[in-house]
Design a protein around this motif. Structure first.
Motif, mmCIF file in Angstrom:
data_model
loop_
_atom_site.group_PDB
_atom_site.id
_atom_site.type_symbol
_atom_site.label_atom_id
_atom_site.label_comp_id
_atom_site.label_asym_id
_atom_site.label_seq_id
_atom_site.Cartn_x
_atom_site.Cartn_y
_atom_site.Cartn_z
ATOM 1 N N ASP B 93 42.354 50.184 16.460
ATOM 2 C CA ASP B 93 42.842 48.858 16.067
ATOM 3 C C ASP B 93 43.201 48.793 14.584
ATOM 4 O O ASP B 93 43.364 47.696 14.038
ATOM 5 N N ALA B 94 43.356 49.959 13.943
ATOM 6 C CA ALA B 94 43.627 49.961 12.494
ATOM 7 C C ALA B 94 45.071 49.575 12.200
ATOM 8 O O ALA B 94 45.978 49.918 12.963
ATOM 9 N N ARG B 95 45.244 48.861 11.089
ATOM 10 C CA ARG B 95 46.601 48.510 10.680
ATOM 11 C C ARG B 95 47.206 49.675 9.911
ATOM 12 O O ARG B 95 46.519 50.293 9.075
ATOM 13 N N PRO B 96 48.505 49.980 10.134
ATOM 14 C CA PRO B 96 49.133 51.116 9.431
ATOM 15 C C PRO B 96 49.145 50.920 7.919
ATOM 16 O O PRO B 96 49.247 51.892 7.169
#
Lengths: 230, 225
Positions: B93-96
């Motif tokens: 679920d990490a943001r780029p």
């Protein structure tokens, strides 16, 4: 009693649980009826999200029942995300299955102090985008022309091939039938029915090693029995 | 009663398959803690290298040209921030945008190295690395970055990234920056243009190799765990 039913996780593991679970709802006036309804709705959302977090935490400890319940609840959420992202109706279930597999493979990365629904929605959104990209790439490479495909004559078509094939499959069937029972059983389950070694072992109550040995012997015997150059 | 459709039955079958014999998993620790673990490995390597390095030469050089600290701080900060970013990015679920975290440190590193390179032209008598020393730098950075990358990759593989290429790229930056920081123990002089180019090549090789190999291996994580 499963962990998620005992309530132990509710008391100990979630001291700082977010109230809104990432879903923003406007509740400017608590005195109005609409405000009370919104509060009630928000409580319901946070309750269901909390329940999912508890289920996921239980799944991390190996509780299959909680995990099944959780994955079932995930499906409508994933479908909503995919629909909002613009995935066509006939491909939504592809997104659902990919997200379920991703949740399964990534379950060790979930932190129960955070909202499960938000975690799931981000994954679902990523998977929906991946699918849309894949479809776009496929559309660039391939042309959907079913009529042209149907009208295209097969140059290698041979009217007698079906007869030859029938005859060949008869030879194979007879060759398999002539194998010893244990070898025949291995070929039947592992090759013809494409079962896994573990499934076949459970089904036949034989060890995986024995199945492998018998399959090896059976294939060797079949190679000797069916010689295409004869 | 409605009978379930094919897709519903298929979803239900998948759920049953996934839940059957569900193995317990060990929850991953927070990315910052995991990054700290990897940085501890780097620190342990630094202690070993410090034991065999000529520290007095290094201290003399740093006191003579204090701006060299900036380059060391830049590369060290890059390693720390890139490690944190890589451990963040390996979560599904990490943001780029986490990939931008080491950017300020990279800028500091590049600018400070450039200043050191300029001094070799402007200040007479400054010792600059010749071609053989520059080649040694390349071998040192690549040679040290490989084991650090392997450790980092093993740790990242425990998670499940949906951005394998980006994660591997940032992990490569962390390893290369850590190796370049450790190089300072044996590099008590400014980088000339050739030396600087060699450092840049070494860092690019490490990042490229990580992106190529680790990226593919992390991508193959899908549905295999």
């Amino acid at each position: 009693m499963p962990l998620y039913e005992s309530g132990a996780l509710m008391q100990d593991s979630f001291p700082c649980y977010p109230i809104t679970a990432g879903v923003t709802l406007a509740t400017s006036s608590r005195s109005t009826q609409a405000g009370r309804r919104a509060d009630h709705f928000r409580t319901q959302i946070s309750d269901s999200d909390l329940r999912r977090s508890v289920w996921m935490a239980a799944a991390q400890t190996g509780d299959g029942v909680a995990y099944q319940a959780l994955l079932r609840e995930c499906i409508p959420i994933i479908k909503n995300v995919a629909r909002r992202r613009g995935v066509s109706v006939d491909r939504i279930d592809d997104v659902v299955q990919e997200v379920l597999l991703t949740v399964h493979c990534a379950r060790q990365t979930y932190d129960p102090s955070r909202s499960f629904t938000v975690w799931l929605c981000v994954i679902a959104d990523r998977r929906a985008i991946d699918l849309l990209r894949r479809i776009r790439r496929q559309d660039l490479r391939e042309v959907h022309a079913p009529l042209a495909f149907e009208d295209h004559a097969d140059q290698s078509a041979d009217p007698t091939r079906w007869l030859v094939h029938t005859d060949t499959s008869g030879v194979v069937t007879r060759a398999i039938a002539s194998l010893p029972p244990r070898q025949r059983q291995a070929v039947q389950h592992l090759v013809l029915e494409e079962r896994s070694l573990a499934d076949t072992a459970a089904l036949t109550r034989r060890s995986a090693g024995s199945l492998k040995v018998n399959l090896h012997r059976a294939l060797k015997a079949l190679r000797d029995k069916i010689r295409p150059w004869d | 009663m409605n009978r379930p459709s094919n897709t519903e039955a298929s979803n239900e079958r998948l759920i049953s398959e996934l839940a059957r014999d569900l193995a317990p998993v060990q929850r991953l620790r927070p990315p910052s803690v995991r990054a700290l673990t990897w940085l501890t490995v780097v620190a342990a390597t630094a202690i070993v290298l410090a034991a065999i390095a000529d520290l007095s030469a290094l201290a003399h050089r740093l006191s003579a040209a204090p701006d060299m600290w900036l380059s060391v701080i830049g590369s060290t900060l890059t390693a720390i921030l890139a490690a944190v970013a890589a451990f963040k990015l390996c979560l599904p679920d990490a943001r780029p945008a986490w990939a931008l975290l080491p950017l300020p440190a990279v800028l500091l590193w590049v600018v400070a190295s450039g200043v050191g390179c300029l001094r070799t032209w402007l200040v007479p008598g400054t010792h600059a690395a010749d071609l053989s020393e520059a080649r040694d730098c390349l071998l040192f950075i690549v040679g040290l970055a490989v084991p650090l990358s392997v450790v980092l990759f093993i740790m990242l593989r425990r998670a499940y990234t949906l951005q394998p290429a980006l994660t591997a790229l940032i992990a490569g930056l962390a390893s290369a920056a850590a190796a370049a920081s450790l190089l300072n123990f044996f590099h008590p002089f400014d980088a000339a243009a050739t030396d600087l180019a060699m450092h840049a090549s070494a860092v690019t090789i490490v990042i490229g190799a990580n992106w190529g190999f680790s990226g593919r291996l992390l991508a193959s994580n899908f549905f295999t765990q």
